[in-house]
Design an enzyme around this catalytic site. Structure first.
Site, PDB file in Angstrom:
ATOM      1  N   GLY A   7      34.221 -26.105  31.195  1.00 39.00           N
ATOM      2  CA  GLY A   7      32.513 -26.393  31.498  1.00 39.00           C
ATOM      3  C   GLY A   7      32.390 -27.535  32.304  1.00 39.00           C
ATOM      4  O   GLY A   7      32.358 -28.750  32.140  1.00 39.00           O
ATOM      5  N   LEU A  11      29.460 -33.615  34.020  1.00 35.07           N
ATOM      6  CA  LEU A  11      30.348 -34.382  33.142  1.00 35.07           C
ATOM      7  C   LEU A  11      31.862 -33.886  33.347  1.00 35.07           C
ATOM      8  O   LEU A  11      32.839 -34.547  33.714  1.00 35.07           O
ATOM      9  CB  LEU A  11      29.985 -34.235  31.654  1.00 35.07           C
ATOM     10  CG  LEU A  11      30.923 -34.921  30.641  1.00 35.07           C
ATOM     11  CD1 LEU A  11      30.164 -35.515  29.595  1.00 35.07           C
ATOM     12  CD2 LEU A  11      31.881 -34.019  30.085  1.00 35.07           C
ATOM     13  N   GLY A  12      31.974 -32.619  33.399  1.00 36.39           N
ATOM     14  CA  GLY A  12      33.336 -32.069  33.645  1.00 36.39           C
ATOM     15  C   GLY A  12      33.748 -32.281  34.948  1.00 36.39           C
ATOM     16  O   GLY A  12      35.066 -32.826  34.962  1.00 36.39           O
ATOM     17  N   ASN A 102      27.766 -32.712  23.762  1.00 38.40           N
ATOM     18  CA  ASN A 102      26.590 -33.228  23.154  1.00 38.40           C
ATOM     19  C   ASN A 102      26.345 -32.660  21.659  1.00 38.40           C
ATOM     20  O   ASN A 102      26.694 -31.651  21.093  1.00 38.40           O
ATOM     21  CB  ASN A 102      25.060 -33.066  23.716  1.00 38.40           C
ATOM     22  CG  ASN A 102      25.226 -33.805  24.928  1.00 38.40           C
ATOM     23  OD1 ASN A 102      25.243 -34.938  24.939  1.00 38.40           O
ATOM     24  ND2 ASN A 102      24.386 -33.412  26.045  1.00 38.40           N
ATOM     25  N   LYS A 184      25.303 -41.720  19.264  1.00 37.12           N
ATOM     26  CA  LYS A 184      24.986 -40.998  20.457  1.00 37.12           C
ATOM     27  C   LYS A 184      23.696 -40.291  20.118  1.00 37.12           C
ATOM     28  O   LYS A 184      22.983 -40.258  21.250  1.00 37.12           O
ATOM     29  CB  LYS A 184      26.041 -39.891  21.041  1.00 37.12           C
ATOM     30  CG  LYS A 184      25.856 -39.358  22.296  1.00 37.12           C
ATOM     31  CD  LYS A 184      25.931 -40.144  23.418  1.00 37.12           C
ATOM     32  CE  LYS A 184      25.477 -39.483  24.777  1.00 37.12           C
ATOM     33  NZ  LYS A 184      26.135 -38.422  25.145  1.00 37.12           N
ATOM     34  N   GLU A 268      19.870 -27.603  24.565  1.00 38.12           N
ATOM     35  CA  GLU A 268      20.832 -27.809  23.504  1.00 38.12           C
ATOM     36  C   GLU A 268      20.319 -27.989  22.190  1.00 38.12           C
ATOM     37  O   GLU A 268      20.556 -29.222  21.600  1.00 38.12           O
ATOM     38  CB  GLU A 268      21.780 -28.896  23.996  1.00 38.12           C
ATOM     39  CG  GLU A 268      22.570 -28.665  25.144  1.00 38.12           C
ATOM     40  CD  GLU A 268      23.951 -29.458  25.557  1.00 38.12           C
ATOM     41  OE1 GLU A 268      25.142 -29.043  25.424  1.00 38.12           O
ATOM     42  OE2 GLU A 268      23.511 -30.743  25.990  1.00 38.12           O
TER      43      GLU A 268
END
Lengths: 302, 302
Positions: A7, A11-12, A102, A184, A268
């Site tokens: 992924g 971020l990755g 997330n 979060k 998401e």
């Protein structure tokens, strides 16, 4: 350490690049950026200093990547039905899996398919997005809090956090991963959804008293739901105030869900809304505003 | 009867056309449609039969219209700051004023500027929209319920309702105008706002269980607030069920606020949201979902 990034979105790519720069062997599962990155490498722009990695190990499929020491999962959760098949080829006997995705349900999915004792979860408070292929922009923040899915502090989690810190990633190990996840959510649930629904950036929502009040009221609903779970300590309303202060400092930020909607990707919703609503309901907590936000976001997906 | 139409949008054009066809002298205040209508007349399409009025009395300003027996106000409420100056030139000693505008506060504004005893309010349950200049489309419904601002049934309200019925407009006089207004809000508050915010037509909102539940929950909030006012009888939850059934039958309807947003006009937030929220709060009722909807709609206006 050998690290497989599953992924490789904003971020990755960002965390993978920092870990490679620190000397680790990082293998990226790539789709959109495969050609650009395998040809020209990976460029990171950041307020901490731009850098470029000339040679990056990119793969189109995880069964060509080989076994690694650590699988770092950054996949969008709406693609989670692919996650077990993507992760399986990377696992040797000692491989650990860290999901930085997330919302809720990600560690559970990995634990149900592999050994629960392999699984760690983390929450990343990171403002980043992808540029043209081969480029990732780090905008702000970047701290990771990670912990064992099976709970408690472990030597492994501590050493992984130290590894991340050595790579320039602020990181700490936490004993209570569910608490970190709910903290979060105190940010994700209001900002991701309200920005995606209205098309307004975080600063616009916080500048207007009426929407700022809604952000705070939604945060309070999430905190009430969180504190009905079995957390090691309650989340305070002061935490919500800190999140608002921190977000104000971020300026005109576009949360990932706002970008997903603008670019026509699915949202998401399961991880950030449906599962938290279900966990709240199991403990007798109705999150009225969150349910409304979820319904309106879902309606836009059809 | 001589009738002055102030605010000749879809509602004013449609009702004005029916009244002229029935033999009344109708004078329209026109902006966008002035050239088309004064040159070619006014065309109405309707499931009840299309018709065309060849000669229509159109005016650019109300001080050229002369005094009338009845002023019919269909102005968008976001233009209410112009209302007193627009209405004043039409008033003779016996002139009555009927506002068919959305939401709360319109009769009060007229009563504060003129004689309260002149003022009637009405709610129109009408699906109509404007076509090209000179054309108005009647899609469905059309019933008016009207009453005296000062309360109670009056011979005038009865005779006005009869006049409307003779013109083909289903109409009844009601003793409790505030109750009729709140009943209309039971429809307007969920559908106008949710459709404007999501860009989805009424049928899409009602087809999805999650948004259908939100529509019903918002209706229940409005009913609770309504029943905290001093109405002659409570609004029942069965009324909400009837509104949902009726709206389902309307198909893919675009409420006026959805059209206003799509066309870049301001929204009628004061009359449909802010004032009802204030009246609810005065009676100790918090409309949680309505307040959230209002905040999100307002944020999009900036």
């Amino acid at each position: 350490m050998t690290i497989g990034i599953v992924g490789a979105g904003a971020l990755g790519l960002y965390y993978g690049a920092l870990l490679q720069r620190a000397g680790h062997e990082v293998r990226f599962l790539l789709r959109r950026d495969f050609d650009a990155i395998t040809r020209n490498g990976l460029r990171v722009t950041s307020p901490n200093g731009d850098f470029h990695l000339a040679r990056v190990l990119g793969f189109r499929e995880t069964h060509h990547m080989g076994q690694v020491d650590l699988v770092l999962v950054g996949l969008k959760t709406f693609a989670n039905h692919h996650l077990p098949e993507l992760v399986a080829p990377l696992l040797g006997p000692e491989t650990r899996i860290l999901t930085l995705q997330n919302g809720l349900g990600n560690e559970e999915l990995l634990a149900a398919n592999f050994d629960a004792a392999r699984v760690l979860g983390g929450i990343a408070f990171l403002c980043s997005n992808r540029g043209e292929p081969g480029v990732v922009h780090h905008l702000d923040q970047g701290r990771i809090r990670l912990g064992e899915f099976t709970g408690g502090l472990s030597a492994y989690a501590d050493s992984l956090a130290a590894t991340f810190r050595q790579a320039g990633i602020p990181c700490e190990a936490v004993a209570d991963l569910p608490k970190a996840r709910w903290e979060k959510l105190v940010w994700n649930i209001p900002f991701n959804g309200l920005c995606a629904l209205t098309g307004l950036t975080t600063d616009r929502l916080l500048a207007l008293p009426a929407t700022r009040d809604q952000v705070r009221a939604i945060m309070e609903e999430v905190i009430t739901a969180a504190n009905a779970q079995e957390l090691s300590a309650p989340i305070t309303t002061e935490f919500a105030a800190r999140m608002i202060t921190l977000t104000t400092a971020m300026g005109a930020y576009r949360p990932s869900m706002m970008i997903d909607r603008a670019e026509g990707r699915p949202l998401e919703l399961e991880a950030i809304y449906a599962l938290p609503l279900a966990r709240a309901a199991e403990h007798g907590v109705a999150m009225t505003r969150v349910a409304m936000l979820h319904a309106l976001l879902e309606a836009g997906e059809a």
